[in-house]
Scaffold this motif. Structure first.
Motif, PDB file in Angstrom:
ATOM      1  N   LEU A   1      -7.300   2.130  -7.353  1.00  0.00           N
ATOM      2  CA  LEU A   1      -6.197   2.667  -8.155  1.00  0.00           C
ATOM      3  C   LEU A   1      -6.555   2.702  -9.638  1.00  0.00           C
ATOM      4  CD1 LEU A   1      -3.140   0.963  -6.405  1.00  0.00           C
ATOM      5  CD2 LEU A   1      -3.640   3.410  -6.456  1.00  0.00           C
TER       6      LEU A   1
ATOM      7  N   ALA B   1      -8.585  -1.956  -2.896  1.00  0.00           N
ATOM      8  CA  ALA B   1      -7.534  -0.938  -3.076  1.00  0.00           C
ATOM      9  C   ALA B   1      -6.999  -0.957  -4.503  1.00  0.00           C
ATOM     10  CB  ALA B   1      -6.401  -1.180  -2.081  1.00  0.00           C
TER      11      ALA B   1
ATOM     12  N   PHE C   1       0.831  -1.208   0.000  1.00  0.00           N
ATOM     13  CA  PHE C   1       0.000   0.000   0.000  1.00  0.00           C
ATOM     14  C   PHE C   1       0.868   1.263   0.000  1.00  0.00           C
ATOM     15  CE2 PHE C   1      -3.226  -2.780   2.365  1.00  0.00           C
ATOM     16  CZ  PHE C   1      -3.836  -3.157   1.176  1.00  0.00           C
TER      17      PHE C   1
ATOM     18  N   VAL D   1      -1.486   4.173  -1.731  1.00  0.00           N
ATOM     19  CA  VAL D   1      -2.881   4.077  -1.298  1.00  0.00           C
ATOM     20  C   VAL D   1      -3.029   4.797   0.037  1.00  0.00           C
ATOM     21  CG1 VAL D   1      -4.739   2.491  -0.663  1.00  0.00           C
ATOM     22  CG2 VAL D   1      -3.153   1.890  -2.502  1.00  0.00           C
TER      23      VAL D   1
END
Length: 355
Positions: free
Chosen positions: A262, A258, A227, A232
């Motif tokens: 993106l 996640a 991440f 993120v």
């Protein structure tokens, strides 16, 4: 006459044992988790008892309250967040039904090979939105019933968790007495081998606990690194959620959304990286690290460990993660003792030297 009386007493004892097991049937899951948690955290209990001057009940109460805060806090936070998201989804569906879809995002047309078709599909869904909602309306009721059933199961799980934390106090407080009682019972059944099987069960459960917690920590750390690299937001919170979801073996529920976020932001490179990182590294480590940690330091072959973990999960659910390897370990040892005893009885005696 005495033999008949003894047989009658044995039958009555078996009937009483069966009735007791029947009474405890609704609480097996809560009792099991309380016992596993108490066993896994018993060193903390011993250290806290020494710190409080030998006051076992006080140490048990403090440690139980700490577990309640540690478990209840994240659950309450997750419940409020889920409620907010459910309200947001309901509002979004109402807006879509009235106003239709917003204009297609700019990145959608840039998707290689399928961009134009996706934009055309988006526009067609927008134009036929009313008809689409009419078509989906019968299925929305089924989805609602499914969500209601899952909510009921979730509520049942929360109640079992609360009951497990309450029972945990008694396992802490009366743990040594329960262990001695179990040891005495096994000595009546197995004789001098009772200590061996107690150590076998304790070692297997400890290795499973170490494997589950160690794998969850490794997956959380790797997910947190992924991440951070992908940029993120809320990487630490997502890493902690990965730790929690890895206990039920579904960490993709964290890195999957996640990755989708993106792509939605148009960051295809990082989205592709996070998807591969999550699939190969985060989820893949479970297939390597967990069996290694569970089998490490034990006499059980790795293939038996794998069969115990996977078969236990399929047969008993998440509880089988502990029950499966433990049952196979005890059965493997019992069969080994039986084979060794059989070979010992068939071994020919040495010839008499005086003959």
């Amino acid at each position: 006459m005495i033999e008949h009386d003894r047989l009658l007493v044995q039958i009555l004892m078996l009937a009483l044992l069966g009735a007791c097991l029947w009474v405890l049937t609704p609480f097996w899951s809560a009792l099991f988790w309380a016992a596993v948690l108490a066993f896994a955290s018993w060193p903390l209990m011993l250290g806290l008892t020494r710190l409080l001057g030998g006051r076992t009940a006080a140490a048990a109460l403090v440690l139980t309250l700490a577990w309640m805060l540690l478990v209840a806090g994240p659950l309450v936070w997750l419940g409020f967040n889920l409620a907010d998201h459910v309200r947001s989804v309901v509002t979004l569906l109402k807006d879509l039904q009235v106003e239709g879809l917003p204009p297609p995002p700019t990145w959608l047309a840039g998707v290689p090979l399928f961009g134009a078709r996706l934009v055309e599909l988006w526009n067609s869904i927008d134009q036929q939105g009313t008809a689409l909602f009419v078509t989906l309306k019968p299925y929305l009721g089924e989805v609602g019933n499914w969500l209601l059933a899952r909510s009921a199961q979730l509520g049942k799980g929360v109640l079992e968790l609360v009951l497990s934390l309450v029972l945990l106090f008694f396992f802490y407080r009366d743990g040594p007495r329960m262990a001695e009682y179990t040891r005495s019972l096994l000595e009546r059944l197995m004789g001098e081998r009772a200590d061996h099987y107690l150590a076998l069960v304790a070692g297997t459960v400890q290795r499973v606990v170490n494997g589950v917690i160690g794998t969850a920590a490794a997956q959380a750390l790797l997910a947190y690194i992924g991440f951070l690299i992908a940029g993120v937001p809320g990487a630490l919170i997502l890493g902690l959620l990965t730790f929690a979801f890895s206990f039920i073996m579904i960490p993709p529920l964290v890195w999957g959304p996640a990755t989708a976020w993106l792509f939605w932001q148009g960051d295809y490179g990082m989205g592709l990286f996070l998807g591969i990182w999550g699939l190969v590294v985060v989820s893949g480590v479970d297939n390597v690290l967990k069996p290694y940690l569970i089998s490490r330091g034990g006499t059980l072959p790795l293939v038996v460990v794998l069969l115990g973990v996977l078969g236990g999960m399929l047969a008993f659910g998440f509880m089988g993660l502990f029950l499966g390897p433990t049952l196979l370990a005890v059965a493997y040892s019992l069969i080994g003792d039986w084979i060794a005893g059989s070979q010992h009885t068939r071994r020919p005696s040495p010839p008499d030297a005086s003959a």
